[in-house]
Design a protein around this motif. Structure first.
Motif, PDB file in Angstrom:
ATOM      1  N   THR A 166      36.762  37.294  28.211  1.00 31.99           N
ATOM      2  CA  THR A 166      36.002  36.194  28.753  1.00 31.99           C
ATOM      3  C   THR A 166      35.281  36.647  29.877  1.00 31.99           C
ATOM      4  O   THR A 166      35.374  37.705  30.538  1.00 31.99           O
ATOM      5  CB  THR A 166      36.955  35.091  29.297  1.00 31.99           C
ATOM      6  OG1 THR A 166      37.596  35.548  30.536  1.00 31.99           O
ATOM      7  CG2 THR A 166      37.853  34.753  28.315  1.00 31.99           C
ATOM      8  N   ASN A 172      35.183  35.284  32.681  1.00 26.60           N
ATOM      9  CA  ASN A 172      36.112  35.383  33.959  1.00 26.60           C
ATOM     10  C   ASN A 172      36.837  36.767  34.163  1.00 26.60           C
ATOM     11  O   ASN A 172      36.978  37.289  35.025  1.00 26.60           O
ATOM     12  CB  ASN A 172      37.252  34.520  33.751  1.00 26.60           C
ATOM     13  CG  ASN A 172      36.603  33.017  34.606  1.00 26.60           C
ATOM     14  OD1 ASN A 172      35.450  33.082  34.799  1.00 26.60           O
ATOM     15  ND2 ASN A 172      37.363  31.895  34.498  1.00 26.60           N
ATOM     16  N   ASP A 173      37.055  37.450  32.887  1.00 28.01           N
ATOM     17  CA  ASP A 173      37.592  38.898  32.938  1.00 28.01           C
ATOM     18  C   ASP A 173      36.718  39.736  33.353  1.00 28.01           C
ATOM     19  O   ASP A 173      36.938  40.772  34.158  1.00 28.01           O
ATOM     20  CB  ASP A 173      38.298  39.233  31.521  1.00 28.01           C
ATOM     21  CG  ASP A 173      39.369  38.391  31.241  1.00 28.01           C
ATOM     22  OD1 ASP A 173      40.295  38.098  31.881  1.00 28.01           O
ATOM     23  OD2 ASP A 173      39.483  37.850  30.033  1.00 28.01           O
ATOM     24  N   LEU A 196      30.978  32.697  41.508  1.00 30.05           N
ATOM     25  CA  LEU A 196      32.298  32.535  41.378  1.00 30.05           C
ATOM     26  C   LEU A 196      32.570  31.064  41.684  1.00 30.05           C
ATOM     27  O   LEU A 196      33.540  30.254  41.589  1.00 30.05           O
ATOM     28  CB  LEU A 196      32.950  33.324  42.479  1.00 30.05           C
ATOM     29  CG  LEU A 196      33.220  34.708  42.013  1.00 30.05           C
ATOM     30  CD1 LEU A 196      33.786  35.568  43.147  1.00 30.05           C
ATOM     31  CD2 LEU A 196      34.050  35.072  40.936  1.00 30.05           C
ATOM     32  N   ALA A 243      33.226  29.643  38.562  1.00 32.52           N
ATOM     33  CA  ALA A 243      34.316  30.111  37.750  1.00 32.52           C
ATOM     34  C   ALA A 243      35.773  29.786  38.282  1.00 32.52           C
ATOM     35  O   ALA A 243      35.870  29.079  39.026  1.00 32.52           O
ATOM     36  CB  ALA A 243      34.011  31.720  37.960  1.00 32.52           C
ATOM     37  N   ASP A 244      36.705  30.553  37.888  1.00 30.81           N
ATOM     38  CA  ASP A 244      38.017  30.254  37.976  1.00 30.81           C
ATOM     39  C   ASP A 244      38.179  30.297  39.374  1.00 30.81           C
ATOM     40  O   ASP A 244      37.958  31.200  40.206  1.00 30.81           O
ATOM     41  CB  ASP A 244      38.777  31.463  37.271  1.00 30.81           C
ATOM     42  CG  ASP A 244      40.116  31.319  37.513  1.00 30.81           C
ATOM     43  OD1 ASP A 244      40.667  32.100  38.406  1.00 30.81           O
ATOM     44  OD2 ASP A 244      40.814  30.288  36.738  1.00 30.81           O
ATOM     45  N   ALA A 245      38.996  29.246  40.007  1.00 29.91           N
ATOM     46  CA  ALA A 245      39.332  29.167  41.426  1.00 29.91           C
ATOM     47  C   ALA A 245      40.043  30.268  41.879  1.00 29.91           C
ATOM     48  O   ALA A 245      39.874  30.795  43.019  1.00 29.91           O
ATOM     49  CB  ALA A 245      40.086  28.051  41.617  1.00 29.91           C
ATOM     50  N   GLY A 246      41.020  30.925  40.991  1.00 30.28           N
ATOM     51  CA  GLY A 246      41.567  31.988  41.441  1.00 30.28           C
ATOM     52  C   GLY A 246      40.908  33.183  41.809  1.00 30.28           C
ATOM     53  O   GLY A 246      41.221  33.801  42.782  1.00 30.28           O
ATOM     54  N   LEU A 247      39.808  33.616  40.942  1.00 32.28           N
ATOM     55  CA  LEU A 247      38.837  34.600  41.344  1.00 32.28           C
ATOM     56  C   LEU A 247      38.055  34.313  42.466  1.00 32.28           C
ATOM     57  O   LEU A 247      37.879  35.271  43.249  1.00 32.28           O
ATOM     58  CB  LEU A 247      37.995  34.805  39.915  1.00 32.28           C
ATOM     59  CG  LEU A 247      38.517  35.345  38.666  1.00 32.28           C
ATOM     60  CD1 LEU A 247      37.386  35.264  37.738  1.00 32.28           C
ATOM     61  CD2 LEU A 247      38.898  36.483  38.824  1.00 32.28           C
ATOM     62  N   ARG A 248      37.706  33.202  42.651  1.00 30.08           N
ATOM     63  CA  ARG A 248      36.951  32.881  44.128  1.00 30.08           C
ATOM     64  C   ARG A 248      37.549  33.135  45.150  1.00 30.08           C
ATOM     65  O   ARG A 248      37.231  33.507  45.971  1.00 30.08           O
ATOM     66  CB  ARG A 248      36.565  31.369  43.649  1.00 30.08           C
ATOM     67  CG  ARG A 248      35.432  30.831  44.951  1.00 30.08           C
ATOM     68  CD  ARG A 248      34.976  29.442  44.782  1.00 30.08           C
ATOM     69  NE  ARG A 248      36.072  28.641  44.262  1.00 30.08           N
ATOM     70  CZ  ARG A 248      36.358  27.726  43.501  1.00 30.08           C
ATOM     71  NH1 ARG A 248      35.679  28.304  42.385  1.00 30.08           N
ATOM     72  NH2 ARG A 248      37.209  27.058  43.475  1.00 30.08           N
TER      73      ARG A 248
END
Length: 179
Positions: free
Chosen positions: A56, A58-59, A106, A109-114
């Motif tokens: 994805t 995100n990956d 970010l 994007a996914d909150a965890g990545l941010r």
């Protein structure tokens, strides 16, 4: 006994090719361009290889975070000098296109990545405070007070970071901490 089959990860040259192209695409076209099809078009790496290792967008962003530099300076022993140096370095990083554009990508994007990427940006400032023996809660408050306005400038207001304001925040923190 040797195992046959596919290796666990892509070859280092494939990783470098894909991630370099991904950063270029991110800067030129935004996070929406980080698809396997688009990465295949610009790199020539097979879509199946890209899907296998970065299924994805995100990956892909997570892999870019993994290879992002996280510089750490040698502490001088002077808390004020070290904090000012790290704030200058952070202002420079937020000014530079890759970091600012990456942060903007970010946000959507996914909150965890941010959170992971922002924590990496904050780590050098936190390390200076930790090295000076600042209690964890006080260090977190100081980092929030000093760095949050810089992130607002870079992310929400799309303007240069206010280096002088950040230095005033460092000085204010040091004055309060000395009391």
């Amino acid at each position: 006994m040797t195992r046959t089959g596919r290796p666990a990860g892509p070859a280092s040259d494939t990783t470098a090719t894909v991630l370099t192209a991904a950063l270029d695409l991110l800067l030129a076209e935004g996070a929406g361009a980080l698809t396997a099809q688009r990465l295949h078009q610009v790199t020539g790496v097979s879509r199946s290889t890209i899907y296998r290792h970065w299924p994805t967008p995100n990956d892909v962003l997570a892999a870019l975070i993994d290879v992002a530099p996280s510089p750490r300076r040698q502490p001088s022993g002077d808390l004020a000098q070290d904090l000012h140096a790290e704030i200058d370095a952070l202002c420079d990083r937020l000014r530079d296109k890759p970091v600012a554009a990456f942060l903007r990508a970010l946000v959507a994007a996914d909150a965890g990545l941010r959170h992971r990427y922002v924590e990496d940006l904050l780590a050098p400032v936190q390390a200076v405070l930790r090295d000076a023996g600042t209690p964890r809660a006080a260090a977190e408050d100081a980092v929030a007070a000093i760095v949050s306005p810089l992130l607002v400038d870079a992310l929400l207001l799309d303007r240069p970071t206010a280096r002088a304001r950040a230095h005033r925040a460092v000085d204010l923190y040091l004055t309060e901490a000395a009391r």
